[in-house]
Design a protein around this motif. Structure first.
Motif, PDB file in Angstrom:
ATOM      1  N   THR A  68     -50.240 -37.536  17.246  1.00 35.71           N
ATOM      2  CA  THR A  68     -50.268 -38.220  18.719  1.00 35.71           C
ATOM      3  C   THR A  68     -51.409 -39.265  18.769  1.00 35.71           C
ATOM      4  OG1 THR A  68     -50.286 -38.037  21.159  1.00 35.71           O
ATOM      5  CG2 THR A  68     -51.854 -36.574  20.065  1.00 35.71           C
ATOM      6  N   GLN A  69     -50.904 -40.188  19.675  1.00 33.03           N
ATOM      7  CA  GLN A  69     -51.830 -41.393  19.851  1.00 33.03           C
ATOM      8  C   GLN A  69     -52.299 -41.118  20.997  1.00 33.03           C
ATOM      9  OE1 GLN A  69     -50.133 -44.933  18.560  1.00 33.03           O
ATOM     10  NE2 GLN A  69     -49.900 -44.445  16.669  1.00 33.03           N
ATOM     11  N   GLU A  70     -51.900 -40.335  21.977  1.00 36.16           N
ATOM     12  CA  GLU A  70     -52.183 -40.122  23.370  1.00 36.16           C
ATOM     13  C   GLU A  70     -53.510 -39.299  23.500  1.00 36.16           C
ATOM     14  OE1 GLU A  70     -48.838 -39.104  26.029  1.00 36.16           O
ATOM     15  OE2 GLU A  70     -47.549 -39.799  24.458  1.00 36.16           O
ATOM     16  N   LEU A  71     -54.505 -39.959  24.219  1.00 38.54           N
ATOM     17  CA  LEU A  71     -55.794 -39.142  24.602  1.00 38.54           C
ATOM     18  C   LEU A  71     -55.603 -37.842  25.241  1.00 38.54           C
ATOM     19  CD1 LEU A  71     -58.676 -39.461  23.846  1.00 38.54           C
ATOM     20  CD2 LEU A  71     -58.948 -40.822  25.752  1.00 38.54           C
ATOM     21  N   GLY A  72     -54.695 -37.998  26.083  1.00 36.61           N
ATOM     22  CA  GLY A  72     -54.635 -36.949  27.043  1.00 36.61           C
ATOM     23  C   GLY A  72     -54.064 -35.435  26.139  1.00 36.61           C
ATOM     24  N   ASP A  84     -51.453 -33.665  30.575  1.00 36.44           N
ATOM     25  CA  ASP A  84     -51.516 -34.985  30.053  1.00 36.44           C
ATOM     26  C   ASP A  84     -51.644 -36.034  30.925  1.00 36.44           C
ATOM     27  OD1 ASP A  84     -51.699 -33.468  27.597  1.00 36.44           O
ATOM     28  OD2 ASP A  84     -49.572 -33.936  27.221  1.00 36.44           O
ATOM     29  N   ASP A  85     -50.538 -35.831  31.926  1.00 37.02           N
ATOM     30  CA  ASP A  85     -50.479 -36.886  32.933  1.00 37.02           C
ATOM     31  C   ASP A  85     -51.724 -37.264  33.893  1.00 37.02           C
ATOM     32  OD1 ASP A  85     -48.057 -37.742  31.887  1.00 37.02           O
ATOM     33  OD2 ASP A  85     -46.722 -36.464  33.633  1.00 37.02           O
ATOM     34  N   VAL A  86     -52.550 -35.974  34.262  1.00 33.14           N
ATOM     35  CA  VAL A  86     -53.409 -36.035  35.040  1.00 33.14           C
ATOM     36  C   VAL A  86     -54.506 -36.745  34.214  1.00 33.14           C
ATOM     37  CG1 VAL A  86     -55.387 -34.313  36.282  1.00 33.14           C
ATOM     38  CG2 VAL A  86     -52.805 -34.110  36.608  1.00 33.14           C
ATOM     39  N   ILE A  93     -58.133 -44.448  36.069  1.00 34.34           N
ATOM     40  CA  ILE A  93     -59.295 -44.861  37.074  1.00 34.34           C
ATOM     41  C   ILE A  93     -60.598 -45.184  36.493  1.00 34.34           C
ATOM     42  CG2 ILE A  93     -60.272 -43.921  38.893  1.00 34.34           C
ATOM     43  CD1 ILE A  93     -57.651 -42.119  39.582  1.00 34.34           C
ATOM     44  N   ILE A  94     -60.858 -44.285  35.431  1.00 38.99           N
ATOM     45  CA  ILE A  94     -61.939 -44.661  34.783  1.00 38.99           C
ATOM     46  C   ILE A  94     -62.019 -46.017  34.211  1.00 38.99           C
ATOM     47  CG2 ILE A  94     -63.825 -43.993  32.911  1.00 38.99           C
ATOM     48  CD1 ILE A  94     -63.021 -41.149  33.613  1.00 38.99           C
TER      49      ILE A  94
END
Length: 170
Positions: A68-72, A84-86, A93-94
């Protein structure tokens, strides 16, 4: 050399550049964090370097193993779209808060150094940040391959100038 592929050195330079660009290694803070401690400061620099290498390797290993490349998905130990969505929303926001802080600081700096209005200076910083970060990984890595050597050169020149001139420690 194939422009689409990155080698280990290019990835390492980009990683260091991102850390420098994120402000960890700005000159005054580095001096305040490490320089004032003399030889113990060198130990601190080495420890920080080891930590960045280890954590960078850990993140890369997890991302590769999870494909994956998604940090979540990298950060979360759960296989949950909700989690993952949260994480994605919290990071958004950060990142948004960071852009606000960067624009305020950059606007103030440009006003102080060049007399540019804070709002205009902040807008310039935001536009440059978005222009740098927009696009896919290949485009961003191309921008970094151009900017990191320039940033590195400027930092090295500043270090040499400070060492030659001396630094007021107060």
């Amino acid at each position: 050399m194939d422009r689409g592929k990155l080698n280990v050195i290019q990835v390492a330079v980009m990683y260091i550049g991102v850390i420098m660009g994120a402000g960890f290694a700005s000159g005054r803070e580095t001096w305040q964090f490490f320089g004032v401690f003399g030889k113990d400061g060198i130990k601190g620099i080495l420890l920080a370097t080891v930590c960045f290498v280890v954590f960078g390797h850990m993140i890369s290993y997890i991302a590769i193993s999870k494909d994956t490349q998604e940090l979540g998905k990298v950060v979360s130990p759960f296989n949950s779209k909700v989690v993952d969505d949260v994480i994605g929303w919290v990071l958004a926001i950060i990142y948004y808060s960071m852009i606000i802080a960067m624009s305020a600081a950059g606007g103030s700096l440009l006003e102080y150094q060049f007399g540019v209005n804070k709002i205009v200076g902040g807008t310039i910083i935001v536009v440059l940040t978005v222009a740098t970060a927009a696009g896919d990984f290949q485009r961003i890595s191309g921008v970094f391959r151009t900017l990191i050597p320039i940033t590195f050169t400027v930092v090295m020149i500043a270090i040499v100038m400070v060492l030659m001139k001396g630094q007021d420690q107060s």
